[in-house]
Motif scaffolding. Structure first.
Motif, PDB file in Angstrom:
ATOM      1  N   ASP A   1      -5.849   6.415  -0.166  1.00  0.00           N
ATOM      2  CA  ASP A   1      -6.027   7.161   1.078  1.00  0.00           C
ATOM      3  C   ASP A   1      -7.283   6.709   1.822  1.00  0.00           C
ATOM      4  OD1 ASP A   1      -3.728   8.554   0.500  1.00  0.00           O
ATOM      5  OD2 ASP A   1      -4.763  10.333  -0.243  1.00  0.00           O
ATOM      6  N   SER A   2      -8.373   6.460   1.093  1.00  0.00           N
ATOM      7  CA  SER A   2      -9.609   6.000   1.727  1.00  0.00           C
ATOM      8  C   SER A   2      -9.419   4.607   2.330  1.00  0.00           C
ATOM      9  CB  SER A   2     -10.754   5.974   0.706  1.00  0.00           C
ATOM     10  OG  SER A   2     -11.055   7.266   0.246  1.00  0.00           O
ATOM     11  N   TYR A   3      -8.721   3.742   1.625  1.00  0.00           N
ATOM     12  CA  TYR A   3      -8.448   2.389   2.129  1.00  0.00           C
ATOM     13  C   TYR A   3      -7.633   2.457   3.417  1.00  0.00           C
ATOM     14  CZ  TYR A   3      -7.212  -2.603   1.800  1.00  0.00           C
ATOM     15  OH  TYR A   3      -7.058  -3.940   2.030  1.00  0.00           O
ATOM     16  N   ARG A   4      -6.634   3.320   3.417  1.00  0.00           N
ATOM     17  CA  ARG A   4      -5.781   3.433   4.609  1.00  0.00           C
ATOM     18  C   ARG A   4      -6.579   3.977   5.799  1.00  0.00           C
ATOM     19  NH1 ARG A   4      -2.110   6.208   2.519  1.00  0.00           N
ATOM     20  NH2 ARG A   4      -0.444   4.690   2.235  1.00  0.00           N
ATOM     21  N   ARG A   5      -7.458   4.937   5.558  1.00  0.00           N
ATOM     22  CA  ARG A   5      -8.276   5.464   6.658  1.00  0.00           C
ATOM     23  C   ARG A   5      -9.215   4.388   7.201  1.00  0.00           C
ATOM     24  NH1 ARG A   5      -8.571  10.078   3.287  1.00  0.00           N
ATOM     25  NH2 ARG A   5     -10.621   9.403   2.516  1.00  0.00           N
ATOM     26  N   ALA A   6      -9.742   3.536   6.317  1.00  0.00           N
ATOM     27  CA  ALA A   6     -10.702   2.509   6.733  1.00  0.00           C
ATOM     28  C   ALA A   6     -10.033   1.357   7.471  1.00  0.00           C
ATOM     29  CB  ALA A   6     -11.468   1.988   5.528  1.00  0.00           C
ATOM     30  N   TRP A   7      -8.834   0.961   7.042  1.00  0.00           N
ATOM     31  CA  TRP A   7      -8.226  -0.274   7.551  1.00  0.00           C
ATOM     32  C   TRP A   7      -6.894  -0.060   8.262  1.00  0.00           C
ATOM     33  CZ3 TRP A   7     -11.910  -3.640   7.468  1.00  0.00           C
ATOM     34  CH2 TRP A   7     -12.863  -3.610   6.437  1.00  0.00           C
TER      35      TRP A   7
ATOM     36  N   TYR B   1     -12.005  -3.448  -6.049  1.00  0.00           N
ATOM     37  CA  TYR B   1     -12.792  -2.208  -5.960  1.00  0.00           C
ATOM     38  C   TYR B   1     -13.382  -1.849  -7.318  1.00  0.00           C
ATOM     39  CZ  TYR B   1     -13.635   2.815  -5.276  1.00  0.00           C
ATOM     40  OH  TYR B   1     -14.208   4.068  -5.223  1.00  0.00           O
TER      41      TYR B   1
END
Length: 216
Positions: free
Chosen positions: A103-109, A122
């Motif tokens: 979820d964090s990866y998707r929000r960032a990229w 990671y």
């Protein structure tokens, strides 16, 4: 494979281009084996094989290595990716720990990560940072090495333990039955355009489905 009761019918080890991978896809479809392992890590080679195979498919399980973990694979293949099996010795789980990373990866990229290398990259950084924190000094390489050997890190791709003689992460369930100190050798199947873990327990999300190219 032979010890498990499989008969190895055909092996090709000199394939050098996408065109040759396509030719092998047609050849395997004509031979109609129970299963085939597509031994390429590259998306364009695997795609060439699968597309050629599916032009006149046989009731064969297609099992690939790593390439389908890359998001671009499913984008290019579209519905033709449905039912494909693939596996990795270091894959991103689908549990709560991994879901936070995804979820964090998707929000960032604005795109989801792949299910292998993004997670291990990671985890590498977190493992090294933990070792620096546990060592006498980040510049004391012997102390850092010892911290790496002695610690157990639970990452998004499983648990890493380097305490054994080989200083390599353990594979679950083949190398050890203990998932708390090992990384699961994950087998995925693309189902409804999603990556679903079908082996091993307790990480399974779905049962194996027969591929759509099989006769009903």
């Amino acid at each position: 494979a032979e010890a498990a009761g499989w008969e190895l019918d055909y092996i090709a080890d000199d394939i050098a281009s996408a065109e040759q991978w396509a030719e092998e896809g047609r050849r395997v479809a004509a031979r109609a084996p129970a299963a085939v392992m597509i031994g390429s890590f590259f998306t364009h080679e695997t795609i060439s094989f699968v597309r050629a195979f599916q032009a006149d498919p046989a009731p064969t399980l297609l099992y690939a290595l790593y390439a389908p973990s890359i998001p671009r694979f499913r984008v290019e293949m579209g519905p033709a990716a449905e039912g494909l099996l693939w596996a990795t010795t270091t894959g991103t789980y689908s549990d709560q720990v991994a879901r936070r990373f995804i979820d964090s990866y998707r929000r960032a990229w604005a795109v989801p990560p792949g299910r292998s290398h993004a997670g291990i990259a990671y985890d590498r950084v977190r493992i090294l940072a933990d070792a620096w924190g546990a060592a006498d000094s980040a510049r004391d390489f012997g102390s850092v090495s010892e911290a790496l050997r002695q610690g157990v890190h639970r990452g998004v791709n499983g648990a890493y333990s380097f305490a054994g003689a080989g200083q390599a992460a353990l594979a679950y369930p083949l190398a050890t039955p203990d998932p708390s100190i090992s990384m699961a050798h994950l087998v995925f199947q693309i189902q409804d355009n999603r990556q679903r873990i079908v082996h091993p327990a307790p990480y399974t999300e779905s049962g194996l489905r027969l591929p759509p190219w099989w006769p009903s």
